[in-house]
Design an enzyme around this catalytic site. Structure first.
Site, PDB file in Angstrom:
ATOM      1  N   ASP A  63       0.864  -1.194   0.000  1.00  0.00           N
ATOM      2  CA  ASP A  63       0.000   0.000   0.000  1.00  0.00           C
ATOM      3  C   ASP A  63       0.894   1.235   0.000  1.00  0.00           C
ATOM      4  OD1 ASP A  63      -2.225   1.893   0.579  1.00  0.00           O
ATOM      5  OD2 ASP A  63      -3.332   0.071   1.108  1.00  0.00           O
ATOM      6  N   GLY A 115       4.588   1.242  -1.413  1.00  0.00           N
ATOM      7  CA  GLY A 115       4.835   1.584  -2.802  1.00  0.00           C
ATOM      8  C   GLY A 115       3.537   2.018  -3.468  1.00  0.00           C
ATOM      9  N   ASP A 116       3.707   2.436  -4.726  1.00  0.00           N
ATOM     10  CA  ASP A 116       2.555   2.893  -5.509  1.00  0.00           C
ATOM     11  C   ASP A 116       2.307   1.836  -6.583  1.00  0.00           C
ATOM     12  OD1 ASP A 116       1.051   4.060  -7.601  1.00  0.00           O
ATOM     13  OD2 ASP A 116       1.634   6.065  -6.946  1.00  0.00           O
ATOM     14  N   HIS A 142     -12.828  -0.545  -7.753  1.00  0.00           N
ATOM     15  CA  HIS A 142     -13.997   0.365  -7.797  1.00  0.00           C
ATOM     16  C   HIS A 142     -13.603   1.832  -7.576  1.00  0.00           C
ATOM     17  CE1 HIS A 142     -15.263   0.399  -3.228  1.00  0.00           C
ATOM     18  NE2 HIS A 142     -13.983   0.634  -3.388  1.00  0.00           N
ATOM     19  N   ASP A 143     -12.361   2.054  -7.129  1.00  0.00           N
ATOM     20  CA  ASP A 143     -11.901   3.437  -6.927  1.00  0.00           C
ATOM     21  C   ASP A 143     -11.490   4.117  -8.229  1.00  0.00           C
ATOM     22  OD1 ASP A 143     -12.113   3.292  -4.141  1.00  0.00           O
ATOM     23  OD2 ASP A 143     -10.069   2.539  -3.901  1.00  0.00           O
ATOM     24  N   ASN A 154     -21.928   6.361  -4.159  1.00  0.00           N
ATOM     25  CA  ASN A 154     -20.878   6.708  -3.208  1.00  0.00           C
ATOM     26  C   ASN A 154     -19.534   6.903  -3.930  1.00  0.00           C
ATOM     27  OD1 ASN A 154     -19.919   6.948  -0.457  1.00  0.00           O
ATOM     28  ND2 ASN A 154     -19.000   4.939  -0.707  1.00  0.00           N
ATOM     29  N   GLN A 202     -17.170  10.709  -4.657  1.00  0.00           N
ATOM     30  CA  GLN A 202     -15.820  10.902  -4.128  1.00  0.00           C
ATOM     31  C   GLN A 202     -14.678  10.364  -4.969  1.00  0.00           C
ATOM     32  OE1 GLN A 202     -14.808   8.739  -0.579  1.00  0.00           O
ATOM     33  NE2 GLN A 202     -16.600   7.437  -0.772  1.00  0.00           N
TER      34      GLN A 202
END
Ligand code: SAM
Length: 349
Positions: free
Chosen positions: A205, A231-232, A251-252, A298, A302
């Site tokens: 993460d 990390g990314d 889902h982000d 939702n 955002q």
């Protein structure tokens, strides 16, 4: 009175009231009423108001509303938690949702007040709700230690509640190593080590999250260690693993970003590797499963992401060579409704 006039549209009336019930639950949680009642009960409204420093008249009304909603028991001796309040609402309950409830109150509620603008504009409303505009949802969360802690607590509470269903939806015992990408506090990772004792699990993460992960100690029943790597996942090398997990990560993001991520995973996957997705799954016609459809709103307020149907996830995975996609609905009541796995043999690569 005519017959039609006498009919009460109870579903509509319940929906009109829904926000009041949500807010009553949120405020009772925020004021830690369920924590006080878990420690000592029954208590009357005066006792509780004195303990938490609130008005007696307001406290009594809130307690009565919570009792009528089935969250508390009310007897002539006073108020007590129901079993489910002890388990899910007290902040130290075994499957406490306290973190997610506070996140809902402090973060999602302000965002949902801008749902109308989100629908008109088709985009996230963080700038309206919180007065700032950043490119990335997670930059918003992680700029402040307080907001980051709150977000992580929210993710932890839902992930802990749903981890067993996700971990057991498919037999993962053939995988010796797993990497939970965007695995946050490690709640799912710890569950995996318990269910599959031979599996070595890594949580990957962002650095801000990994730096905070020790605040979320697993319960004593989780004895196997989990490795945390920062990390990314869009730009850094991914840890090696037989199984890559994306739980409530896709889902982000919009499809373009998902393609970047799935392409990276597929490049490092060896034959026999797999990918496990855990997401809410919309039905193909997008007309049922209101929890998932509301969750997609939702995501609208955002993020740049959305909830997707099983066919949409299948299509995204197949574009990156993950064949043999199996979808299983766990029926879990909230959020992680449908893990989704591919134990592809990579023969297509
Ligand atoms: N997997 C957890 C769960 O199911 O509860 C957390 C889901 S949360 C919605 C998304 C996670 O993805 C967060 O922990 C976030 O920090 C992580 N994340 C977002 N962007 C990332 C990136 N570029 N690289 C690594 N992790 C990222």
């Amino acid at each position: 009175v005519s017959d039609s006039a006498a009919k009460v549209p109870s579903k509509i009336l319940d929906l009109m009231d829904g926000f009041k019930a949500s807010k009553a639950l949120f405020v009772a949680s925020k004021l830690k009423m369920f924590d006080h009642l878990k420690k000592r009960s029954p208590l009357n409204a005066v006792d509780i108001a004195n303990e938490i420093g609130t008005s007696v008249c307001g406290t009594e009304r809130l307690l009565d509303a919570c009792a009528a909603l089935g969250l508390l028991e009310k007897t002539p001796q006073g108020y007590s938690n129901t079993d489910s309040a002890n388990t899910y609402l007290a902040s130290d309950g075994e499957y406490s949702l306290h973190g997610y409830i506070i996140h809902s109150n402090d973060h999602l509620w302000p965002l949902f007040t801008h749902l109308e603008s989100a629908v008109k504009e088709g985009s996230r409303q963080n700038h309206r709700a919180f007065g700032k505009k950043t490119e990335d949802l997670f930059n918003d969360y992680y700029q402040s230690q307080e907001v980051k802690q709150r977000f992580m607590a929210a993710m932890h509470s839902i992930a802990h509640l749903t981890a067993r269903d996700v971990a057991t939806a498919f037999d993962l015992s053939e995988f010796k190593t797993a990497c939970d990408l965007g695995g946050c506090t490690g709640a799912l990772a710890h569950e995996l080590t318990q269910i599959y004792p031979h599996m070595k699990v890594t949580v990957f993460d962002l650095p801000e999250v990994i730096a905070n992960s020790s605040c979320f100690q697993p319960s004593e029943r989780y004895t196997a260690p989990v490795t945390f790597v920062s990390g990314d996942f869009f730009t850094d090398d991914l840890p090696e693993a037989d199984l890559y997990i994306l739980s409530r990560v896709l889902h982000d993001w919009p499809d373009e970003k998902i393609h970047v991520l799935l392409n990276k995973i597929s490049t490092v996957c060896r034959p026999g590797c797999g990918i496990l997705l855990a997401e809410m799954i919309l039905d193909d016609e997008k007309k049922n499963r209101s929890t998932a459809l509301l969750q997609s709103l939702n995501m609208l307020v955002q993020t740049e992401g959305k909830e997707r149907s099983g066919s949409e996830y299948r299509g995204l995975l197949e574009e990156h060579g993950f064949s043999k996609v199996k979808i299983k609905l766990t029926g879990n009541f909230v959020l992680l409704a449908a893990p989704h796995i591919d134990i592809a043999e990579k023969s297509v690569f």
